[in-house]
Design an enzyme around this catalytic site. Structure first.
Site, PDB file in Angstrom:
ATOM      1  N   GLU A   1      47.644  39.273  39.095  1.00  0.00           N
ATOM      2  CA  GLU A   1      46.659  40.603  39.705  1.00  0.00           C
ATOM      3  C   GLU A   1      48.194  40.554  40.594  1.00  0.00           C
ATOM      4  OE1 GLU A   1      43.241  39.266  41.657  1.00  0.00           O
ATOM      5  OE2 GLU A   1      42.278  38.653  39.483  1.00  0.00           O
TER       6      GLU A   1
ATOM      7  N   TYR B   1      39.798  44.606  36.179  1.00  0.00           N
ATOM      8  CA  TYR B   1      38.934  43.502  35.907  1.00  0.00           C
ATOM      9  C   TYR B   1      39.070  43.375  34.088  1.00  0.00           C
ATOM     10  CZ  TYR B   1      37.020  44.014  40.649  1.00  0.00           C
ATOM     11  OH  TYR B   1      36.781  43.703  41.611  1.00  0.00           O
TER      12      TYR B   1
END
Ligand code: IDP
Ligand code: MG
Length: 151
Positions: free
Chosen positions: A129, A52
């Site tokens: 990711e 994040y």
């Protein structure tokens, strides 16, 4: 947009605790996406801060990391036509109250801080990711049903 586009989808700790893993996974299977990586992992705060990183500095960031580190998550990579955008539309809006019924968040969640699932928001972020969560790589195999899903 290609049939080999990949997205990173994750069932968050609340989704695991509430027994929603099978339902969420099943939606991607039924839609015709191909599962190419899957694991249950209790991530460290450091790993989640990396995931994040773009949100660092937001007021909710510490709470978000605590929530995400509170239990195991199910990390997955799904492949198929327009996987990133379609994955996001299957998830619903970030705030579940703005998510249409029929979406995952619209069917199972009420609070933005407990919205049960994650999906990559761009092809570029999906690649980042996937590398972060699956440094070992994804699984290569032929799925024989693709001729029934794609023209
Ligand atoms: P997304 O998950 O729909 O991509 P982002 O804006 O990337 O949404 O935010 C990441 C996650 O941070 C959200 O899924 C949600 O769990 C949490 N979050 C976002 N905004 C808020 C907020 O205003 N309060 C609490 N948590 C938030
Ligand atoms: Mg996001």
């Amino acid at each position: 947009m290609s049939v080999s586009e990949r997205t990173y989808i994750m069932v968050k700790p609340d989704g695991v605790q509430r027994g929603l893993v099978g339902n969420i996974l099943g939606r991607f299977e039924q839609r015709g996406f191909k599962l190419i990586a899957l694991k249950l992992v209790h991530a460290t705060p450091e790993h989640l801060e990396q995931h994040y990183i773009d949100l660092k500095g937001k007021s909710f960031f510490p709470g978000l990391i605590k929530y995400m580190a509170s239990g195991p998550v199910v990390a997955m990579v799904w492949e198929g036509l327009d996987a990133v955008k379609t994955g996001r539309s299957m998830l619903g809006a970030t705030n579940p109250l703005a998510s249409a019924p029929g979406t995952i968040r619209g069917d199972f969640a009420l609070a933005v801080g407990r919205n049960i699932c994650h999906g990559s928001d761009s092809v570029e972020n999906a690649e980042k990711e996937i590398k972060l969560w699956f440094p070992e790589g994804v699984v290569q195999y032929t799925n024989d049903n693709s001729k029934w899903i794609f023209e």
